[in-house]
Scaffold this motif. Structure first.
Motif, PDB file in Angstrom:
ATOM      1  N   PHE A 187       0.839  -1.196   0.000  1.00 16.97           N
ATOM      2  CA  PHE A 187       0.000   0.000   0.000  1.00 16.97           C
ATOM      3  C   PHE A 187       0.876   1.248   0.000  1.00 16.97           C
ATOM      4  O   PHE A 187       1.989   1.245   0.539  1.00 16.97           O
ATOM      5  CB  PHE A 187      -0.918   0.008   1.227  1.00 16.97           C
ATOM      6  CG  PHE A 187      -1.935  -1.096   1.229  1.00 16.97           C
ATOM      7  CD1 PHE A 187      -3.034  -1.048   0.386  1.00 16.97           C
ATOM      8  CD2 PHE A 187      -1.789  -2.188   2.074  1.00 16.97           C
ATOM      9  CE1 PHE A 187      -3.970  -2.069   0.391  1.00 16.97           C
ATOM     10  CE2 PHE A 187      -2.726  -3.211   2.081  1.00 16.97           C
ATOM     11  CZ  PHE A 187      -3.821  -3.155   1.238  1.00 16.97           C
ATOM     12  N   ARG A 188       0.358   2.333  -0.597  1.00 14.24           N
ATOM     13  CA  ARG A 188       1.118   3.581  -0.619  1.00 14.24           C
ATOM     14  C   ARG A 188       0.900   4.350   0.693  1.00 14.24           C
ATOM     15  O   ARG A 188      -0.209   4.375   1.220  1.00 14.24           O
ATOM     16  CB  ARG A 188       0.669   4.457  -1.795  1.00 14.24           C
ATOM     17  CG  ARG A 188       1.026   3.875  -3.148  1.00 14.24           C
ATOM     18  CD  ARG A 188       0.686   4.832  -4.251  1.00 14.24           C
ATOM     19  NE  ARG A 188      -0.748   5.131  -4.294  1.00 14.24           N
ATOM     20  CZ  ARG A 188      -1.335   5.788  -5.272  1.00 14.24           C
ATOM     21  NH1 ARG A 188      -0.625   6.226  -6.294  1.00 14.24           N
ATOM     22  NH2 ARG A 188      -2.639   6.011  -5.245  1.00 14.24           N
ATOM     23  N   PRO A 189       1.951   4.987   1.203  1.00 14.79           N
ATOM     24  CA  PRO A 189       1.769   5.848   2.389  1.00 14.79           C
ATOM     25  C   PRO A 189       0.790   6.974   2.057  1.00 14.79           C
ATOM     26  O   PRO A 189       0.682   7.404   0.907  1.00 14.79           O
ATOM     27  CB  PRO A 189       3.182   6.384   2.656  1.00 14.79           C
ATOM     28  CG  PRO A 189       4.091   5.390   2.021  1.00 14.79           C
ATOM     29  CD  PRO A 189       3.370   4.903   0.798  1.00 14.79           C
ATOM     30  N   TYR A 190       0.103   7.461   3.079  1.00 14.95           N
ATOM     31  CA  TYR A 190      -0.873   8.527   2.867  1.00 14.95           C
ATOM     32  C   TYR A 190      -1.026   9.300   4.175  1.00 14.95           C
ATOM     33  O   TYR A 190      -0.594   8.864   5.247  1.00 14.95           O
ATOM     34  CB  TYR A 190      -2.221   7.934   2.432  1.00 14.95           C
ATOM     35  CG  TYR A 190      -2.870   7.027   3.452  1.00 14.95           C
ATOM     36  CD1 TYR A 190      -3.872   7.491   4.300  1.00 14.95           C
ATOM     37  CD2 TYR A 190      -2.461   5.706   3.589  1.00 14.95           C
ATOM     38  CE1 TYR A 190      -4.456   6.647   5.246  1.00 14.95           C
ATOM     39  CE2 TYR A 190      -3.043   4.857   4.511  1.00 14.95           C
ATOM     40  CZ  TYR A 190      -4.040   5.339   5.343  1.00 14.95           C
ATOM     41  OH  TYR A 190      -4.606   4.527   6.279  1.00 14.95           O
ATOM     42  N   ASN A 191      -1.659  10.459   4.092  1.00 16.09           N
ATOM     43  CA  ASN A 191      -1.942  11.271   5.276  1.00 16.09           C
ATOM     44  C   ASN A 191      -3.427  11.183   5.599  1.00 16.09           C
ATOM     45  O   ASN A 191      -4.231  10.743   4.787  1.00 16.09           O
ATOM     46  CB  ASN A 191      -1.551  12.731   5.024  1.00 16.09           C
ATOM     47  CG  ASN A 191      -0.054  12.886   4.822  1.00 16.09           C
ATOM     48  OD1 ASN A 191       0.743  12.241   5.505  1.00 16.09           O
ATOM     49  ND2 ASN A 191       0.341  13.730   3.864  1.00 16.09           N
ATOM     50  N   GLY A 192      -3.773  11.615   6.774  1.00 19.13           N
ATOM     51  CA  GLY A 192      -5.180  11.660   7.141  1.00 19.13           C
ATOM     52  C   GLY A 192      -5.624  10.455   7.938  1.00 19.13           C
ATOM     53  O   GLY A 192      -4.814   9.709   8.492  1.00 19.13           O
ATOM     54  N   GLU A 193      -6.926  10.293   7.974  1.00 18.92           N
ATOM     55  CA  GLU A 193      -7.501   9.214   8.763  1.00 18.92           C
ATOM     56  C   GLU A 193      -7.197   7.856   8.129  1.00 18.92           C
ATOM     57  O   GLU A 193      -7.063   7.740   6.916  1.00 18.92           O
ATOM     58  CB  GLU A 193      -9.005   9.433   8.910  1.00 18.92           C
ATOM     59  CG  GLU A 193      -9.333  10.697   9.700  1.00 18.92           C
ATOM     60  CD  GLU A 193     -10.827  10.936   9.774  1.00 18.92           C
ATOM     61  OE1 GLU A 193     -11.425  10.516  10.763  1.00 18.92           O
ATOM     62  OE2 GLU A 193     -11.355  11.517   8.815  1.00 18.92           O
ATOM     63  N   ARG A 194      -7.119   6.844   8.952  1.00 23.59           N
ATOM     64  CA  ARG A 194      -6.718   5.525   8.488  1.00 23.59           C
ATOM     65  C   ARG A 194      -7.849   4.794   7.764  1.00 23.59           C
ATOM     66  O   ARG A 194      -9.018   4.955   8.078  1.00 23.59           O
ATOM     67  CB  ARG A 194      -6.233   4.676   9.653  1.00 23.59           C
ATOM     68  CG  ARG A 194      -4.950   5.190  10.271  1.00 23.59           C
ATOM     69  CD  ARG A 194      -4.454   4.235  11.328  1.00 23.59           C
ATOM     70  NE  ARG A 194      -3.205   4.703  11.929  1.00 23.59           N
ATOM     71  CZ  ARG A 194      -2.526   4.034  12.843  1.00 23.59           C
ATOM     72  NH1 ARG A 194      -2.976   2.877  13.277  1.00 23.59           N
ATOM     73  NH2 ARG A 194      -1.403   4.513  13.319  1.00 23.59           N
ATOM     74  N   ALA A 195      -7.438   3.972   6.807  1.00 25.15           N
ATOM     75  CA  ALA A 195      -8.395   3.173   6.042  1.00 25.15           C
ATOM     76  C   ALA A 195      -8.520   1.779   6.647  1.00 25.15           C
ATOM     77  O   ALA A 195      -7.555   1.205   7.156  1.00 25.15           O
ATOM     78  CB  ALA A 195      -7.946   3.063   4.592  1.00 25.15           C
ATOM     79  N   SER A 196      -9.725   1.247   6.554  1.00 26.01           N
ATOM     80  CA  SER A 196      -9.989  -0.115   7.008  1.00 26.01           C
ATOM     81  C   SER A 196     -10.557  -0.902   5.834  1.00 26.01           C
ATOM     82  O   SER A 196     -11.429  -0.418   5.119  1.00 26.01           O
ATOM     83  CB  SER A 196     -10.986  -0.096   8.173  1.00 26.01           C
ATOM     84  OG  SER A 196     -11.329  -1.423   8.545  1.00 26.01           O
ATOM     85  N   VAL A 197     -10.047  -2.127   5.635  1.00 24.55           N
ATOM     86  CA  VAL A 197     -10.495  -2.960   4.528  1.00 24.55           C
ATOM     87  C   VAL A 197     -11.124  -4.232   5.080  1.00 24.55           C
ATOM     88  O   VAL A 197     -10.553  -4.886   5.972  1.00 24.55           O
ATOM     89  CB  VAL A 197      -9.321  -3.336   3.598  1.00 24.55           C
ATOM     90  CG1 VAL A 197      -9.806  -4.210   2.445  1.00 24.55           C
ATOM     91  CG2 VAL A 197      -8.642  -2.082   3.063  1.00 24.55           C
ATOM     92  N   GLY A 198     -12.279  -4.581   4.551  1.00 21.58           N
ATOM     93  CA  GLY A 198     -12.947  -5.808   4.960  1.00 21.58           C
ATOM     94  C   GLY A 198     -12.987  -6.819   3.833  1.00 21.58           C
ATOM     95  O   GLY A 198     -13.264  -6.477   2.684  1.00 21.58           O
ATOM     96  N   LEU A 199     -12.651  -8.067   4.139  1.00 17.81           N
ATOM     97  CA  LEU A 199     -12.715  -9.171   3.182  1.00 17.81           C
ATOM     98  C   LEU A 199     -13.429 -10.345   3.851  1.00 17.81           C
ATOM     99  O   LEU A 199     -13.248 -10.549   5.061  1.00 17.81           O
ATOM    100  CB  LEU A 199     -11.327  -9.606   2.728  1.00 17.81           C
ATOM    101  CG  LEU A 199     -10.545  -8.685   1.778  1.00 17.81           C
ATOM    102  CD1 LEU A 199      -9.119  -9.176   1.650  1.00 17.81           C
ATOM    103  CD2 LEU A 199     -11.209  -8.652   0.422  1.00 17.81           C
ATOM    104  N   ALA A 200     -14.148 -11.124   3.098  1.00 22.26           N
ATOM    105  CA  ALA A 200     -14.837 -12.284   3.654  1.00 22.26           C
ATOM    106  C   ALA A 200     -14.511 -13.514   2.792  1.00 22.26           C
ATOM    107  O   ALA A 200     -14.799 -13.511   1.592  1.00 22.26           O
ATOM    108  CB  ALA A 200     -16.344 -12.061   3.712  1.00 22.26           C
ATOM    109  N   PHE A 201     -13.909 -14.503   3.412  1.00 20.70           N
ATOM    110  CA  PHE A 201     -13.528 -15.726   2.705  1.00 20.70           C
ATOM    111  C   PHE A 201     -14.464 -16.876   3.114  1.00 20.70           C
ATOM    112  O   PHE A 201     -14.966 -16.912   4.244  1.00 20.70           O
ATOM    113  CB  PHE A 201     -12.088 -16.131   3.056  1.00 20.70           C
ATOM    114  CG  PHE A 201     -11.060 -15.136   2.619  1.00 20.70           C
ATOM    115  CD1 PHE A 201     -10.506 -15.218   1.367  1.00 20.70           C
ATOM    116  CD2 PHE A 201     -10.658 -14.109   3.474  1.00 20.70           C
ATOM    117  CE1 PHE A 201      -9.552 -14.296   0.959  1.00 20.70           C
ATOM    118  CE2 PHE A 201      -9.714 -13.196   3.076  1.00 20.70           C
ATOM    119  CZ  PHE A 201      -9.161 -13.287   1.818  1.00 20.70           C
TER     120      PHE A 201
END
Length: 305
Positions: free
Chosen positions: A285-299
């Motif tokens: 992932f690329r560095p970024y500023n600001g609020e953090r991202a959350s990713v959801g995956l379902a297997f």
């Protein structure tokens, strides 16, 4: 035979006996003896004699046959050389044929190896190796605090302020005794804002969430099947396993996965959790500023029996 015709009529018609080992055979005419010389059935040392004679002599010593004996010997040498050359040619052909077969086998093995590699690692190969494992489309949102991880209530950064937890009531001013307490509108707006949107803080300032959903989604799409190995190993540890394995991970501002949640009580900790976290932390992932991202995956692992 043309050579045999060089005998005059009397020599050609004369009858001869010949020895073959201890046997006396014949009679044969002069022409027939010449034929046997050229076919190799007789040699210069073959003993012959007219019928009624007891003394046999070498055919090579009989004047009428000397020319034919010499020609027959020359023919025998030529025939031997021809046979030898044919044998050499045949051996060469066999060698080249053997080399061709070897090359064909090697190329066949190489092609099989390439096909096998492509079946496992090429487009669509994972479906064969990881049959029984599927994944749903990812969801990308702002990271929020979770009950099982109170240290993620806020994510301070250099360009944004902490975001209140969805499940936690914001601090409310003490209301006058004659009024009903209300929730600040900014807290409600903050709780409802989508990833990548712009919102207003209590001071009226604009706050931008600077992570790129498209870039994150591309990395997830390109790398999500690296997690299949972890799920396959878990299925091997538990034969007959059928389970839904939803996960959520938080991407830090440095582009590294900072936190992983496995929302299945069976796998919150243990080998599967550790394997998933190890693989996720390799994702670029690329560095970024600001609020953090959350990713959801379902297997989904295995098939329902």
């Amino acid at each position: 035979m043309v050579a045999g015709q060089e005998l005059d009529s009397e020599q050609g018609a004369q009858q001869w006996l010949f020895r073959q080992g201890d046997l006396v055979l014949g009679p044969l005419s002069g022409h027939e003896l010449v034929e046997k010389l050229y076919t190799g059935e007789m040699t210069a040392d073959t003993l012959i004699a007219p019928p009624g004679e007891r003394d046999f002599v070498r055919i090579g010593d009989v004047r009428a046959f000397k020319v034919h004996v010499a020609r027959a010997q020359t023919k025998a040498r030529v025939d031997a050389e021809v046979r030898a050359e044919r044998q050499r040619t045949q051996r060469k052909r066999m060698i080249f044929a053997g080399i061709g077969v070897t090359v064909t086998v090697v190329l066949g093995i190489a092609a099989w190896q390439v096909a096998r590699w492509a079946a496992v690692h090429g487009p669509g190969g994972e479906e064969d190796e990881y049959a029984g494992i599927s994944v749903e489309l990812p969801t990308i949102t702002l990271a929020q605090a979770r009950k099982d991880d109170e240290d993620l209530i806020a994510y301070p950064t250099s360009t944004s302020r902490p975001t209140p937890d969805k499940g936690t009531e914001p601090v409310k001013p003490k209301p006058p005794s004659t009024t009903t307490p209300t929730t600040p509108a900014s807290a409600v707006a903050s709780a409802k804002k989508p990833a990548g949107s712009v919102s207003t803080d209590p001071d009226g300032l604009q706050m931008a969430t600077e992570f790129d959903q498209g870039a994150i989604n591309k990395v997830v799409k390109n790398n999500q099947k690296t997690l299949f190995r972890c799920l396959k190993e878990e299925a091997e540890r538990q034969p007959g396993l059928f389970a839904k394995v939803p996960i959520e991970f938080v991407i830090g501002n440095d582009g590294k996965v900072a936190k992983l949640y496995v929302d299945n009580p069976q796998f919150k900790k243990g080998p599967l959790y550790e394997c998933l976290l190890t693989e996720l932390q390799k994702w670029p992932f690329r560095p970024y500023n600001g609020e953090r991202a959350s990713v959801g995956l379902a297997f989904t692992v295995g098939k329902k029996s």
